[in-house]
Design a protein around this motif. Structure first.
Motif, PDB file in Angstrom:
ATOM      1  N   HIS A   1       0.749  -1.277  -0.167  1.00  0.00           N
ATOM      2  CA  HIS A   1       0.012  -0.057  -0.105  1.00  0.00           C
ATOM      3  C   HIS A   1       1.006   1.101  -0.018  1.00  0.00           C
TER       4      HIS A   1
ATOM      5  N   GLY B   1       1.126   2.070  -3.506  1.00  0.00           N
ATOM      6  CA  GLY B   1       0.273   2.445  -4.047  1.00  0.00           C
ATOM      7  C   GLY B   1      -0.430   1.002  -4.728  1.00  0.00           C
TER       8      GLY B   1
ATOM      9  N   ASP C   1      -9.466  -2.020  -1.329  1.00  0.00           N
ATOM     10  CA  ASP C   1      -7.998  -1.846  -1.479  1.00  0.00           C
ATOM     11  C   ASP C   1      -7.374  -3.156  -1.858  1.00  0.00           C
TER      12      ASP C   1
ATOM     13  N   ASP D   1      -8.375  -0.337 -11.497  1.00  0.00           N
ATOM     14  CA  ASP D   1      -8.430   0.995 -11.222  1.00  0.00           C
ATOM     15  C   ASP D   1      -9.227   1.304  -9.955  1.00  0.00           C
ATOM     16  N   ALA D   2     -10.103   0.614  -9.874  1.00  0.00           N
ATOM     17  CA  ALA D   2     -10.765   1.106  -8.603  1.00  0.00           C
ATOM     18  C   ALA D   2     -10.163   0.695  -7.307  1.00  0.00           C
TER      19      ALA D   2
ATOM     20  N   ARG E   1      -6.769   0.418  -6.966  1.00  0.00           N
ATOM     21  CA  ARG E   1      -5.555   1.206  -6.780  1.00  0.00           C
ATOM     22  C   ARG E   1      -6.132   2.564  -6.106  1.00  0.00           C
ATOM     23  N   ALA E   2      -7.407   3.056  -6.640  1.00  0.00           N
ATOM     24  CA  ALA E   2      -7.818   4.315  -5.941  1.00  0.00           C
ATOM     25  C   ALA E   2      -8.204   4.283  -4.482  1.00  0.00           C
ATOM     26  N   GLY E   3      -8.456   2.913  -4.264  1.00  0.00           N
ATOM     27  CA  GLY E   3      -8.971   2.750  -2.698  1.00  0.00           C
ATOM     28  C   GLY E   3      -7.655   2.647  -1.805  1.00  0.00           C
TER      29      GLY E   3
ATOM     30  N   ARG F   1      -4.694   3.414   0.721  1.00  0.00           N
ATOM     31  CA  ARG F   1      -4.391   4.426   1.524  1.00  0.00           C
ATOM     32  C   ARG F   1      -3.201   4.001   2.327  1.00  0.00           C
TER      33      ARG F   1
END
Length: 364
Positions: free
Chosen positions: A288, A291, A311, A337-338, A340-342, A344
């Motif tokens: 994480h 990323g 994630d 993509d979703a 990766r966007a999650g 943190r």
């Protein structure tokens, strides 16, 4: 408080050394007087077949470090215990393996009763147990003043070993102690169709399960296996040939220095942790921090670290078909993509604050 930590630090490598070092820095920053009693020779090579030390430190070394302990010098065990008993209010023994129990029992005897002694258990019992492991760990846990574990499952295991008597057993989630990785490398858009397994390769890590899942999953997906192989890689390489996926697997044998991690994570779409069993791991947070989402099994603390569908993705342990399903799901349109966007980064400071409070509370 005066605190002595007994455990590995640089030049020893890996998560255990990083945890001991980071713990010392954090305790000192909180105002405690901290000494690390470390090893000049921690294990015989026969008992630790991997690379034990590194040249470059994986984080800032702790200045208040002594290296007087040696596995072949029982007198050093007792001498360090006597010193810790004189100098410390709290002595924390970093416990990774039953191999450490004989030195720790002698060191504990040297401490006497002036200092509180806590067993800081990264593993209560090994993932791959040998005869005598349970008896050794029970002997150690019964002779300390408190036990600190890193998951509810490990706390329950320690309670079972103690059989309802002995010191109190507490739990505190293992905080992040990642190597210095520098700034996150920018990731070009697009899908690489490559997964990564990272870390020491041992049977409980389930790399064989991952190879079977790779064979059953999307045929365009490749895999990098990066890390030290305990017992060699021949059996897993033969399995990859047998399954017809050898041309899709890159084997990067050997310890991966911290400086090579950013490039390694930048090459993959997701990290896969196909463990059959687990206690606590840093690899979710490490992924994480770069990323990268994580595909993991529902064992140990992994379900607490990976938010399924946010994630990363979770699957059943020791189940190639369910792992193949998770891999296929990862590559469904828009899913990567979703995920990766999650991703943190973990709240490092808050995690450490809770951990330090739990450790210092063991002083009574």
């Amino acid at each position: 408080m005066r605190i002595t930590l007994v455990g590995p630090t640089h030049p020893y490598k890996g998560g255990g050394a990083r945890h001991t070092t980071e713990l010392a820095h954090r305790l000192a920053a909180a105002g405690h007087r901290v000494v690390i009693e470390s090893w000049r020779a921690q294990y015989p090579a026969l008992l630790y077949p991997g690379q034990q030390t590194v040249t470059e430190p994986e984080g800032p070394p702790y200045p208040g470090t002594r290296r007087d302990l040696a596995w072949y010098r029982p007198d050093s065990w007792y001498r360090v215990g006597r010193r810790a008993g004189r100098e410390a209010d709290l002595v924390a023994l970093a416990v990774f393996s039953p191999v450490q129990v004989p030195p720790y029992l002698v060191l504990r005897a040297g401490c006497g009763t002036a200092a509180r002694v806590v067993a800081l258990c990264h593993n209560v019992l090994p993932h791959e147990q040998r005869p005598g492991d349970t008896a050794l760990m029970r002997a150690l846990l019964r002779r300390v003043d408190a036990v600190l574990t890193h998951s509810p499952q490990q706390r329950a295991l320690a309670d079972r070993l103690l059989g309802g008597s002995g010191p109190p057993v507490r739990m505190a989630a293992l905080p992040p102690h990642l190597p210095d990785i520098g700034p996150r490398q920018p990731r070009p858009p697009g899908v690489r169709h490559r997964l990564l397994f990272f870390g020491i390769v041992r049977p409980y890590k389930g790399v064989d399960v991952l190879l079977r899942a790779l064979a059953a999953g999307p045929p365009e997906v490749a895999l990098t296996v990066a890390g030290e192989f305990w017992g060699g890689s021949a059996e897993l390489r033969a399995l990859a040939e047998q399954l017809g996926v050898a041309h899709r697997v890159e084997w990067r044998e050997g310890y991966v220095p911290a400086g090579e991690l950013p490039a390694l994570f930048a090459e993959c779409d997701a990290v896969v942790l196909p463990y059959r069993s687990a206690t606590a791991t840093q690899n979710v947070w490490l992924a994480h921090a770069h990323g990268v989402p994580v595909i993991a099994t529902r064992v140990g603390t992994l379900p607490d670290q990976v938010r399924d569908g946010v994630d990363g993705l979770l699957c059943r342990p020791d189940d190639p078909a369910d792992l193949a399903r998770a891999i296929a799901d990862c590559y469904a349109p828009g899913r990567l993509d979703a995920l990766r966007a999650g991703v943190r980064p973990v709240d490092t400071d808050a995690s450490w604050d809770r951990y330090l409070a739990a450790l210092t509370d063991t002083a009574g």
